[in-house]
Scaffold this motif. Sequence first.
Motif, PDB file in Angstrom:
ATOM      1  N   ILE A 118       0.871  -1.164   0.000  1.00 14.74           N
ATOM      2  CA  ILE A 118       0.000   0.000   0.000  1.00 14.74           C
ATOM      3  C   ILE A 118       0.913   1.220   0.000  1.00 14.74           C
ATOM      4  N   SER A 119       0.863   1.986  -1.073  1.00 14.37           N
ATOM      5  CA  SER A 119       1.675   3.194  -1.219  1.00 14.37           C
ATOM      6  C   SER A 119       0.813   4.391  -0.864  1.00 14.37           C
ATOM      7  N   HIS A 120       1.263   5.151   0.124  1.00 13.16           N
ATOM      8  CA  HIS A 120       0.541   6.348   0.567  1.00 13.16           C
ATOM      9  C   HIS A 120       1.381   7.558   0.178  1.00 13.16           C
ATOM     10  N   SER A 127      -3.508  13.778  -0.443  1.00 11.94           N
ATOM     11  CA  SER A 127      -2.877  12.458  -0.347  1.00 11.94           C
ATOM     12  C   SER A 127      -3.680  11.470  -1.177  1.00 11.94           C
ATOM     13  N   LYS A 128      -3.010  10.369  -1.537  1.00  9.99           N
ATOM     14  CA  LYS A 128      -3.716   9.288  -2.235  1.00  9.99           C
ATOM     15  C   LYS A 128      -3.001   7.977  -1.950  1.00  9.99           C
ATOM     16  N   ASN A 129      -3.735   6.889  -2.097  1.00 11.79           N
ATOM     17  CA  ASN A 129      -3.215   5.548  -1.869  1.00 11.79           C
ATOM     18  C   ASN A 129      -3.264   4.750  -3.161  1.00 11.79           C
TER      19      ASN A 129
END
Length: 172
Positions: A118-120, A127-129
């Motif tokens: 999971i890239s935050h 922000s986005k995931n």
Amino acid sequence: MKKYLLALCAIMGIFTAAQAQRTELTVSYGGYTQMDAMDCHDGGHDVNTAWGALNVGVNFNVAPNFWIGPSYTFSSTTRKHNSDNKFYYHAIMLNGRYNYYRNSIVTLYCKGGIGTIISHQTWDDSSKNNGYFAFQINPLGAQVGISNVVSMFGELGFGAQGLLQVGFKFNL
């Protein structure tokens, strides 16, 4: 009465099997991860190389010479020209390990794992995931016992946990 006796026997059997199962906690550092080598930063080309990865896992001895268990990996990085744009990587994987050689001092093994990253990403007030496939393939691992409770280990392979990992295992 038979139902209660059978239920009691089943509970005792499960409890005895759980007590007989060996468990270990692993803590390690891995350098040059999958997140650096593959595009786990949403196509950004000007991303710094991450500092590595911190790994924590729990393994259960489910059969002779075979261990299985979950792990968590954390890593982070920034953009080269904008340190306010940050990437945080969280990898959750299920790992399996097979011990193929053992003597009184060293154990040699191979390990593999699959899961998700999971890239935050954060920038300014946004922000986005993103989610990515995570894997780890270590054809060579070595473990040296320091005591009955603590062992040192090193692993060579590729994936979310790092190209080269070093750490400690604690027998619980």
